[in-house]
Scaffold this motif. Sequence first.
Motif, PDB file in Angstrom:
ATOM      1  N   ASP A 219     -10.265  20.264 -53.906  1.00 35.36           N
ATOM      2  CA  ASP A 219      -9.968  21.366 -54.811  1.00 35.36           C
ATOM      3  C   ASP A 219     -10.689  21.198 -56.152  1.00 35.36           C
ATOM      4  O   ASP A 219     -11.231  22.170 -56.697  1.00 35.36           O
ATOM      5  CB  ASP A 219      -8.459  21.500 -55.008  1.00 35.36           C
ATOM      6  N   LEU A 220     -10.723  19.981 -56.690  1.00 34.72           N
ATOM      7  CA  LEU A 220     -11.510  19.726 -57.893  1.00 34.72           C
ATOM      8  C   LEU A 220     -12.983  20.025 -57.617  1.00 34.72           C
ATOM      9  O   LEU A 220     -13.705  20.542 -58.481  1.00 34.72           O
ATOM     10  CB  LEU A 220     -11.335  18.285 -58.353  1.00 34.72           C
ATOM     11  N   GLY A 221     -13.427  19.723 -56.402  1.00 40.15           N
ATOM     12  CA  GLY A 221     -14.802  20.019 -56.031  1.00 40.15           C
ATOM     13  C   GLY A 221     -15.135  21.492 -56.168  1.00 40.15           C
ATOM     14  O   GLY A 221     -16.284  21.853 -56.488  1.00 40.15           O
ATOM     15  N   HIS A 222     -14.161  22.386 -55.932  1.00 40.29           N
ATOM     16  CA  HIS A 222     -14.399  23.819 -56.113  1.00 40.29           C
ATOM     17  C   HIS A 222     -14.672  24.144 -57.578  1.00 40.29           C
ATOM     18  O   HIS A 222     -15.538  24.970 -57.895  1.00 40.29           O
ATOM     19  CB  HIS A 222     -13.201  24.619 -55.611  1.00 40.29           C
ATOM     20  N   ILE A 223     -13.932  23.499 -58.483  1.00 42.82           N
ATOM     21  CA  ILE A 223     -14.186  23.698 -59.914  1.00 42.82           C
ATOM     22  C   ILE A 223     -15.585  23.221 -60.270  1.00 42.82           C
ATOM     23  O   ILE A 223     -16.338  23.909 -60.971  1.00 42.82           O
ATOM     24  CB  ILE A 223     -13.126  22.965 -60.762  1.00 42.82           C
ATOM     25  N   LEU A 224     -15.952  22.040 -59.782  1.00 45.34           N
ATOM     26  CA  LEU A 224     -17.260  21.474 -60.114  1.00 45.34           C
ATOM     27  C   LEU A 224     -18.383  22.362 -59.585  1.00 45.34           C
ATOM     28  O   LEU A 224     -19.381  22.605 -60.285  1.00 45.34           O
ATOM     29  CB  LEU A 224     -17.382  20.065 -59.544  1.00 45.34           C
ATOM     30  N   SER A 225     -18.231  22.842 -58.367  1.00 45.36           N
ATOM     31  CA  SER A 225     -19.258  23.687 -57.772  1.00 45.36           C
ATOM     32  C   SER A 225     -19.408  24.999 -58.531  1.00 45.36           C
ATOM     33  O   SER A 225     -20.525  25.420 -58.855  1.00 45.36           O
ATOM     34  CB  SER A 225     -18.909  23.960 -56.304  1.00 45.36           C
ATOM     35  N   ARG A 226     -18.279  25.646 -58.830  1.00 45.30           N
ATOM     36  CA  ARG A 226     -18.338  26.936 -59.510  1.00 45.30           C
ATOM     37  C   ARG A 226     -18.793  26.796 -60.959  1.00 45.30           C
ATOM     38  O   ARG A 226     -19.412  27.711 -61.518  1.00 45.30           O
ATOM     39  CB  ARG A 226     -16.963  27.605 -59.468  1.00 45.30           C
ATOM     40  N   SER A 227     -18.508  25.661 -61.588  1.00 46.45           N
ATOM     41  CA  SER A 227     -18.857  25.451 -62.995  1.00 46.45           C
ATOM     42  C   SER A 227     -20.234  24.821 -63.169  1.00 46.45           C
ATOM     43  O   SER A 227     -20.739  24.739 -64.291  1.00 46.45           O
ATOM     44  CB  SER A 227     -17.802  24.566 -63.683  1.00 46.45           C
ATOM     45  N   GLY A 228     -20.836  24.326 -62.065  1.00 46.35           N
ATOM     46  CA  GLY A 228     -22.128  23.665 -62.173  1.00 46.35           C
ATOM     47  C   GLY A 228     -22.056  22.348 -62.920  1.00 46.35           C
ATOM     48  O   GLY A 228     -22.967  21.991 -63.675  1.00 46.35           O
ATOM     49  N   THR A 229     -20.978  21.593 -62.687  1.00 49.69           N
ATOM     50  CA  THR A 229     -20.760  20.326 -63.387  1.00 49.69           C
ATOM     51  C   THR A 229     -20.417  19.234 -62.377  1.00 49.69           C
ATOM     52  O   THR A 229     -20.304  19.485 -61.179  1.00 49.69           O
ATOM     53  CB  THR A 229     -19.594  20.445 -64.394  1.00 49.69           C
ATOM     54  N   GLY A 230     -20.236  18.014 -62.878  1.00 51.34           N
ATOM     55  CA  GLY A 230     -19.717  16.899 -62.106  1.00 51.34           C
ATOM     56  C   GLY A 230     -18.456  16.384 -62.772  1.00 51.34           C
ATOM     57  O   GLY A 230     -17.935  16.988 -63.715  1.00 51.34           O
ATOM     58  N   ALA A 231     -17.953  15.242 -62.285  1.00 50.40           N
ATOM     59  CA  ALA A 231     -16.736  14.683 -62.866  1.00 50.40           C
ATOM     60  C   ALA A 231     -16.641  13.197 -62.581  1.00 50.40           C
ATOM     61  O   ALA A 231     -17.167  12.704 -61.577  1.00 50.40           O
ATOM     62  CB  ALA A 231     -15.498  15.385 -62.320  1.00 50.40           C
ATOM     63  N   SER A 232     -15.954  12.498 -63.476  1.00 47.89           N
ATOM     64  CA  SER A 232     -15.539  11.111 -63.262  1.00 47.89           C
ATOM     65  C   SER A 232     -14.022  11.113 -63.164  1.00 47.89           C
ATOM     66  O   SER A 232     -13.345  11.605 -64.074  1.00 47.89           O
ATOM     67  CB  SER A 232     -16.002  10.222 -64.419  1.00 47.89           C
TER      68      SER A 232
END
Length: 323
Positions: A219-232
């Motif tokens: 689910d966090l991956g959906h945010i990253l994909s739609r926002s064009g970002t990554g995460a730690s």
Amino acid sequence: MLSEFDLISRYFTRPSHNLGSAVALGIGDDCALITPSPGMQLAISSDMLVEGRHFFAGADAGRLGHKCLAVNLSDLAAMGARPLAFTLALSLPSADPAWLAPFSSGLLALADQHHCALIGGDTTKGPLNICITVFGEALPGLTLRRDAALPGDDIWISGTLGDARLALAGYRNEIVLDDATLDKAGERMHRPTPRVELGTALSGIAHAAIDISDGLAGDLGHILSRSGTGASLMVDALPAGPMLSLQPDALRRRFTLSGGDDYELCFTAPADHRDAVLTAAQRANVPVTRVGSIDADAGLRLLDANGAPLALQPASFDHFATP
């Protein structure tokens, strides 16, 4: 024998005072009529629950009534929207009062709690299948969207994760749980709490949000994909449910990352909004935990308590890829 219209009248028609000010016309006509508050946008979401796929055959009807609306209200929460109304499309093997009475009680008790009116839908005979469409309202420009995360944002989680997945593992005999642990974990699976008050409190404070239905990593991956970002993501900071926290570390990591069915909120907010996030959480009476940060570089980086990379391969639920 109950007819279709007897069924609707007896179990799902509400007095007009239960409808709320936004509902101009409820059950009984070809369409319902909703009037959102001036200047507000409508937020609309649908979810379907199918016997044997989303819940076990013979599931408790009262808890099922609660859950089928809770998962829809959770979608509104993830957008920062206030619930207004919902429709119910219900396929039933038979019009059994012994099932309909607790199902409608569980459903409508949660609806009343959130002032969300049942305004229509459909019933038919067939395999047990429950489809709800929910309507809410939100301020334009202040909705919490998946495409709004920015590098430097904190990542937050509401409540706790993993107890629902722990219960599922117990029911499937993947692991052995004592009765008390299974009962307590099962409550999180059967009666999730939609974080509606937190979602609306975060409007104008948080950037992006999603509800955790298929597992945090996915689910966090959906945010990253739609926002064009990554995460730690600090895996050992993830707030495990009280029953999961008693399990071995490997299981705790796996189920907090990939468990699903939590219906908590994962949201991002600027680092300088931390006090505002905590105040909003306190106002909503929901604990929140800061678990990572949004990065400019694509990808999800999983870290342990010391900041070292973890070689984990979290999975996410997919209706067509998961057996």
